[in-house]
Enzyme design. Structure first.
Site, PDB file in Angstrom:
ATOM      1  N   LYS A  52     -34.340 -58.309  17.215  1.00  0.00           N
ATOM      2  CA  LYS A  52     -33.256 -59.016  16.496  1.00  0.00           C
ATOM      3  C   LYS A  52     -33.700 -60.429  16.143  1.00  0.00           C
ATOM      4  O   LYS A  52     -33.433 -60.932  15.058  1.00  0.00           O
ATOM      5  CB  LYS A  52     -31.985 -59.031  17.358  1.00  0.00           C
ATOM      6  CG  LYS A  52     -31.314 -57.650  17.452  1.00  0.00           C
ATOM      7  CD  LYS A  52     -30.276 -57.549  18.566  1.00  0.00           C
ATOM      8  CE  LYS A  52     -29.788 -56.113  18.714  1.00  0.00           C
ATOM      9  NZ  LYS A  52     -28.933 -55.873  19.881  1.00  0.00           N
ATOM     10  N   GLN A  96     -26.334 -59.142  24.794  1.00  0.00           N
ATOM     11  CA  GLN A  96     -26.872 -57.783  24.842  1.00  0.00           C
ATOM     12  C   GLN A  96     -26.212 -57.001  25.984  1.00  0.00           C
ATOM     13  O   GLN A  96     -26.152 -57.463  27.119  1.00  0.00           O
ATOM     14  CB  GLN A  96     -28.401 -57.836  25.029  1.00  0.00           C
ATOM     15  CG  GLN A  96     -29.088 -56.482  24.997  1.00  0.00           C
ATOM     16  CD  GLN A  96     -29.042 -55.799  23.636  1.00  0.00           C
ATOM     17  OE1 GLN A  96     -28.985 -56.448  22.601  1.00  0.00           O
ATOM     18  NE2 GLN A  96     -29.050 -54.477  23.639  1.00  0.00           N
ATOM     19  N   ASP A 119     -20.966 -58.762  16.800  1.00  0.00           N
ATOM     20  CA  ASP A 119     -20.974 -57.362  17.238  1.00  0.00           C
ATOM     21  C   ASP A 119     -19.674 -56.650  16.830  1.00  0.00           C
ATOM     22  O   ASP A 119     -19.638 -55.425  16.752  1.00  0.00           O
ATOM     23  CB  ASP A 119     -21.052 -57.286  18.773  1.00  0.00           C
ATOM     24  CG  ASP A 119     -22.470 -57.141  19.299  1.00  0.00           C
ATOM     25  OD1 ASP A 119     -23.269 -56.428  18.674  1.00  0.00           O
ATOM     26  OD2 ASP A 119     -22.751 -57.749  20.355  1.00  0.00           O
TER      27      ASP A 119
END
Ligand code: GUN
Length: 297
Positions: A52, A96, A119
């Site tokens: 990422k 994460q 997200d």
């Protein structure tokens, strides 16, 4: 002829479509910034986060990264999130998952400023999506929609079966597929570990989204001829390779390819799209924060 969808190519198109907007925002003093937070020593999570960061660098997004020891106090993570919430150079925050057991995952999702929740996991953003007014579509389901569009797959009126009911993929893709909106309007069935006869359901489906986290769960004989098969699984299985494992999806690719009309490979299908849509959401967040309108791909 079966079409094997190239997720790397579609993701590259999304990234190309973001570059100009990123420079427009940078010229306005709002270069998009994404902060990733990792509280884990799981090698797969480490790999995902570093990919990422690499993606950010490639398109001109300011990437920053915070790493916390897996046994650090939970409050360290909440303090980190609070600092990132307050940082005007950070437009998107990604913690994460999974976080260690001693950290309350739901509290983490609620702690992130919903305007920076790239997200799309904060309850406010989940609610907005369900209500048909999404702020950030979650990256994997959004990426699946982009793949369906790239392959000209008609969702309207289609029978879709989603295998898996996770918060990250199964629930949100189900929601997007039933929305009265482009790339929605599908008649959607959700199957999961307690489903009685999975094959009977998948055999009826024009579109199968396999997101159960079970290696090669969906086999060719479970598919209707010509079905579109989207494989979200990324399973490390032991193998006689240099790394000692190989990646397999939730679909048995070889047998499924014989029956499917369109199919995504693993790797190189949904995975690159998830990463591309994270960049998309970060650019969208920066545009909204700076109140600078841009075009999104
Ligand atoms: N872990 C696995 N997938 C994801 C994702 O899409 N976002 C975050 N934050 N963690 C994950």
């Amino acid at each position: 002829m079966t079409t094997v969808l190239d997720g790397n190519a579609v993701a590259a198109d999304v990234r190309d479509g973001l570059r100009e907007s990123i420079e427009t925002l940078a010229d306005a003093g709002a270069r998009p910034g994404l902060a990733t937070v990792l509280m884990s020593d799981d090698p797969a999570s480490e790999t995902y986060v570093s990919m990422k960061q690499r993606d950010c660098e490639e398109v001109g997004i300011d990437g920053s990264h915070v790493e916390l020891a897996p046994d650090a106090p939970a409050e360290d993570l909440f303090d980190t999130v609070a600092d990132l919430n307050a940082d005007p150079a950070v437009h998107g925050i990604l913690v994460q998952m999974p976080v260690p057991d001693h950290v309350d995952k739901r509290r983490v999702l609620r702690a992130i400023d919903p305007a920076k929740d790239v997200d799309g996991f904060h309850p406010e953003n989940v609610g907005r999506m369900v209500a048909g007014d999404p702020r950030f579509k979650p990256c994997t389901p959004h990426g699946i929609q982009k793949l369906l569009a790239a392959a000209d797959v008609e969702t309207e009126g289609a029978d879709a079966v989603v295998v898996g009911r996770s918060d990250i993929v199964g629930k949100p893709i189900t929601n997007l597929l039933i929305q009265k909106a482009p790339l929605g309007n599908a008649t959607t069935t959700v199957c999961h570990s307690r489903t009685r006869d999975l094959a009977a359901k998948t055999r009826e489906a024009d579109i199968v989204v396999a997101a159960a986290g079970v290696p090669e769960l969906v086999t060719g004989d479970m598919l209707k001829e010509g079905a579109t098969v989207i494989d979200v699984g990324v399973n490390r299985v032991e193998a006689d390779t240099e790394k000692g494992y190989e990646l397999v999806g939730d679909v048995e690719f070889e047998s499924a390819k014989e029956r499917a009309g369109v199919i995504t490979p693993v790797p190189g299908g949904v995975g690159p799209m998830t990463r591309a849509m994270l960049l998309y959401n970060t650019v969208k967040a920066a545009s909204e924060r700076a109140d600078v309108p841009i075009d999104l791909p």
